[in-house]
Design a protein around this motif. Structure first.
Motif, PDB file in Angstrom:
ATOM      1  N   SER A 195       0.798  -1.227   0.000  1.00 57.93           N
ATOM      2  CA  SER A 195       0.000   0.000   0.000  1.00 57.93           C
ATOM      3  C   SER A 195       0.832   1.278   0.000  1.00 57.93           C
ATOM      4  O   SER A 195       0.345   2.332  -0.412  1.00 57.93           O
ATOM      5  N   SER A 200       6.188   1.642  -7.705  1.00 63.66           N
ATOM      6  CA  SER A 200       5.034   0.860  -8.152  1.00 63.66           C
ATOM      7  C   SER A 200       5.385  -0.611  -8.261  1.00 63.66           C
ATOM      8  O   SER A 200       4.557  -1.487  -7.970  1.00 63.66           O
ATOM      9  N   ARG A 203       5.179  -2.254  -4.844  1.00 64.61           N
ATOM     10  CA  ARG A 203       3.799  -2.438  -4.401  1.00 64.61           C
ATOM     11  C   ARG A 203       3.117  -3.566  -5.172  1.00 64.61           C
ATOM     12  O   ARG A 203       2.345  -4.346  -4.612  1.00 64.61           O
ATOM     13  N   SER A 204       3.411  -3.663  -6.458  1.00 65.26           N
ATOM     14  CA  SER A 204       2.784  -4.694  -7.280  1.00 65.26           C
ATOM     15  C   SER A 204       3.271  -6.086  -6.895  1.00 65.26           C
ATOM     16  O   SER A 204       2.477  -7.029  -6.776  1.00 65.26           O
ATOM     17  N   ALA A 207       1.713  -7.087  -3.632  1.00 66.92           N
ATOM     18  CA  ALA A 207       0.315  -7.495  -3.792  1.00 66.92           C
ATOM     19  C   ALA A 207       0.218  -8.882  -4.404  1.00 66.92           C
ATOM     20  O   ALA A 207      -0.648  -9.686  -4.028  1.00 66.92           O
ATOM     21  N   LYS A 245      -7.230   3.492   2.060  1.00 67.46           N
ATOM     22  CA  LYS A 245      -6.202   3.128   1.083  1.00 67.46           C
ATOM     23  C   LYS A 245      -5.711   1.699   1.329  1.00 67.46           C
ATOM     24  O   LYS A 245      -5.499   0.924   0.386  1.00 67.46           O
ATOM     25  N   ASN A 249      -6.079  -1.466  -1.319  1.00 65.30           N
ATOM     26  CA  ASN A 249      -4.904  -2.202  -1.766  1.00 65.30           C
ATOM     27  C   ASN A 249      -4.948  -3.669  -1.353  1.00 65.30           C
ATOM     28  O   ASN A 249      -4.176  -4.475  -1.873  1.00 65.30           O
ATOM     29  N   GLN A 301      -2.594  -4.859  -9.986  1.00 71.10           N
ATOM     30  CA  GLN A 301      -2.191  -3.799  -9.065  1.00 71.10           C
ATOM     31  C   GLN A 301      -1.434  -2.702  -9.813  1.00 71.10           C
ATOM     32  O   GLN A 301      -1.645  -1.512  -9.570  1.00 71.10           O
ATOM     33  N   LEU A 305      -2.554   1.233 -10.196  1.00 66.51           N
ATOM     34  CA  LEU A 305      -1.665   2.322  -9.784  1.00 66.51           C
ATOM     35  C   LEU A 305      -1.404   3.296 -10.925  1.00 66.51           C
ATOM     36  O   LEU A 305      -1.409   4.516 -10.735  1.00 66.51           O
TER      37      LEU A 305
END
Length: 643
Positions: A195, A200, A203-204, A207, A245, A249, A301, A305
């Protein structure tokens, strides 16, 4: 001497140590069966204390000023070490077992000291990221060992006892509940990355990996793990600064997790680990599905984003009053739900179910609350505490109390709760110190999260707090304390929290820098050297003891005798070494000498039924009457044994 860090360690090296030390410790311990073995744990203890010793002598540690919170936690762990040592010296019924506990705490103390001393300004971010990365990598390898065992040549060989619940995923820790706890402790840090990571890509990937981690947790079939994850999510929702948020996520990872669970349940041979062609085929299928879900969740994800960035979309942030009102409503509803559960008898029924010792071996066990004799373990721990109200029965000796006084039928070494076990073994003082060790840093994290820090900092604090709470719960219902990798993860998160820089000019301004003079460095170095020796001696004795056992198997009895005597000379108080020596002497036909050594073992550890049984066996040929007496004593100390 300059107290600034720039002249001592480059920023890159400092960042590498903040991330690398906890990451490497967790990885090594996890793949060494969780660090349960005394030798493995001792190796880590020696390494960390050597690092502390050399770092202090070279003047590169501490990497920054130690905060007041860091100093407070050091005092708590040091007091726990001292109290365990005092208990060992004065009132334990087994010096050997108690020394093992002393070295355990010494190892954890050294680990904490090293982790605190390397903390810098970005320590909390690097520490949380290290735990997330380590848990993710361990989870991937664990799942790979189940789905495609031929691709993990160093994985589990499943040479396990006949009654071992093989269906429950346990590699590499060799304990399913321990693996579930490790997964739970890593979820908070992983959610923070998913999150709030700065890239990016980070975060991806986070996830995408969350469904994999969730599947590992599911395959452990650990009810305790489910409870721990529930607490992790609760802490994250309470402390995380942008809850909406966080929820947004979590949507894709949760969907991916549910999909993987559904898919694995449609492959029962794989899920329940029933060897055969069906399980092999299902494992290959599930490997492709898992990879697909990872790629799908990560790609989705990324798309979300990118779209949000292009359109300038941001998750709405409720006002302070809205958040407060929501919290009040949730609190009221929770109280009402609890009241309904109590009034309907639901809670009472579940408690009665928990007290039953029976439990299943597959994921079907997630539908009941049978404790597997935990309730009996806890009752025995309370009885042991009542028998020695001030001092406890002695560190590491619960096994002997259970053998002679416990009501269950299983072999038990630990009370399955560090809180009750510390109360039983080290009395109220030990209990309070363990409670402080676990709860003080959680309280500190809650206090920090309530302050007006940046959102990134508050998110990191929430992630660390969630991991610590998972350990606090696990330590209360299982033997998480003895699986070294788990307290090391906990202490890594604690170090990240207590090393958090509050900023100058506040009431929480860090204490002055330590070890800037040889007058301070010398005693620190002496203490480190003492700890190394303290840990090394039992480890060396254990290695000699095991070499003696191996020599017996190889038929080299003279070498076996020499190694047993080496172990005994290193630890004259060790009943195990004396029993090994006595048994080897018996194999050599030296029964008189063997009986004398066996008697010494019973004197060193009179509450251990094994010592009396060995004495009985040795005396059978030379003094049948005394042999029967020794056997009766063994039976008295373990009346439930099948022997």
């Amino acid at each position: 001497m300059n107290s600034g860090m720039g002249s001592r360690i480059p920023d890159a090296a400092r960042s590498a140590s903040e991330f690398g030390i906890p990451f490497l410790l967790v990885m090594y311990l996890a793949f060494a069966s969780g660090g349960y073995d005394l030798v493995v744990r001792s190796q880590i203890g020696i390494i960390v204390w050597w690092a502390v010793l050399l770092g202090i002598l070279a003047g590169i540690l501490p990497a920054a000023r130690i905060t007041r919170a860091g100093f407070t936690m050091f005092v708590i762990v040091a007091m726990l070490f001292l109290w365990t040592a005092i208990s060992t010296l004065f009132w334990t019924e087994s010096a050997e077992r108690s020394v093992i506990e002393v070295t355990r705490v010494a190892t954890l103390l050294g680990t904490f000291v090293l982790l605190v001393l390397v903390q810098g300004k970005s320590g909390i971010r690097h520490g949380v990221t290290a735990i997330a990365a380590a848990v993710a990598l361990i989870s991937v390898v664990s799942l790979g060992d189940r789905l495609l065992p031929s691709l993990v040549p160093f994985g589990a060989d499943y040479v396990l006892p006949a009654d071992y619940p093989r269906a429950r995923l346990n590699y590499p820790l060799e304990y399913w509940n321990g693996l579930a706890t490790l997964v739970a402790m890593g979820i908070g840090p992983r959610l923070w990355i998913a999150s709030s990571a700065r890239t990016s890509a980070g975060r991806s990937v986070a996830a995408g990996i969350l469904p994999v981690v969730a599947l590992v947790g599911y395959l452990t079939a650990s009810r305790g793990g489910v409870v721990e994850v529930a607490f992790v999510l609760l802490v994250m929702f309470i402390l995380f600064p942008k809850r909406l948020k966080l929820l947004l996520n979590m949507a894709l990872p949760v969907a991916g997790s549910v999909l993987l669970v559904v898919l694995v349940n449609r492959r029962p041979e794989l899920r329940d680990f029933i060897p055969g062609d069906a399980a092999k085929t299902q494992g290959e299928q599930m490997a492709y599905f898992t990879l697909g879900v990872f790629l799908l969740a990560a790609t989705a994800q990324t798309a979300v984003l990118v779209a949000a960035r292009k359109r300038g979309l941001k998750a709405p942030r409720p006002s302070h009053s809205s958040a407060r009102n929501t919290g009040v409503i949730v609190g009221v509803l929770s109280v009402l739900a609890l009241a309904v559960a109590l009034a309907s008898g639901f809670v009472g029924d579940r408690w009665s179910e928990f007290q039953q010792p029976q439990s299943g071996e597959t994921v079907n066990r997630l539908g009941n609350l049978n404790s597997g004799e935990r309730y009996q373990n806890w009752e025995a721990a309370l009885d042991a505490a009542a028998s020695e109200k001030l001092t406890g029965i002695g560190p590491g000796t619960f096994e002997y109390w259970w053998a002679r006084e416990g009501q269950g039928l299983q072999f038990v070494r630990d009370a399955h709760s560090i809180y009750l076990e510390s109360l039983a073994e080290t009395g109220p003082i030990g209990f309070l110190l363990v409670l402080a060790l676990v709860l003080v840093p959680i309280g500190l994290a809650i206090r920090l999260a309530s302050k007006r820090h940046l959102d990134e900092e508050r998110g990191l604090i929430a992630a660390a707090a969630a991991g610590m709470v998972a350990f606090a719960v696990a330590a209360g219902i299982d033997w998480a304390w003895e699986l070294t990798v788990l307290p090391v993860v906990f202490l890594s998160l604690v170090a990240a929290i207590v090393g958090f820089k509050y900023g100058p000019g506040t009431k929480d301004d860090p204490l002055p820098r330590y070890f800037d003079s040889w007058k301070a460095r010398t005693p620190a170095a002496v203490i480190s050297a003492f700890m190394i020796a303290l840990i090394a001696i039992p480890m060396a004795a254990t290695l000699h003891y095991r070499e003696s056992q191996d020599a017996v198997v190889a038929g080299d009895l003279e070498r076996a005798l020499d190694q047993a005597r080496e172990a005994s000379s290193l630890q004259p108080y060790s009943a195990s070494a004396k029993v090994q020596e006595a048994q080897v002497l018996g194999l050599l036909g030296k029964n008189e000498e063997a009986s004398n050594v066996a008697r010494e073992a019973t004197e060193e550890e009179p509450g251990n039924w094994r010592n009396w049984l060995v004495l009985s066996q040795i005396l059978e040929q030379i003094d049948p009457a005394e042999s029967k007496s020794a056997y009766a004593k063994a039976r008295q100390l373990n009346p439930k044994s099948n022997l």
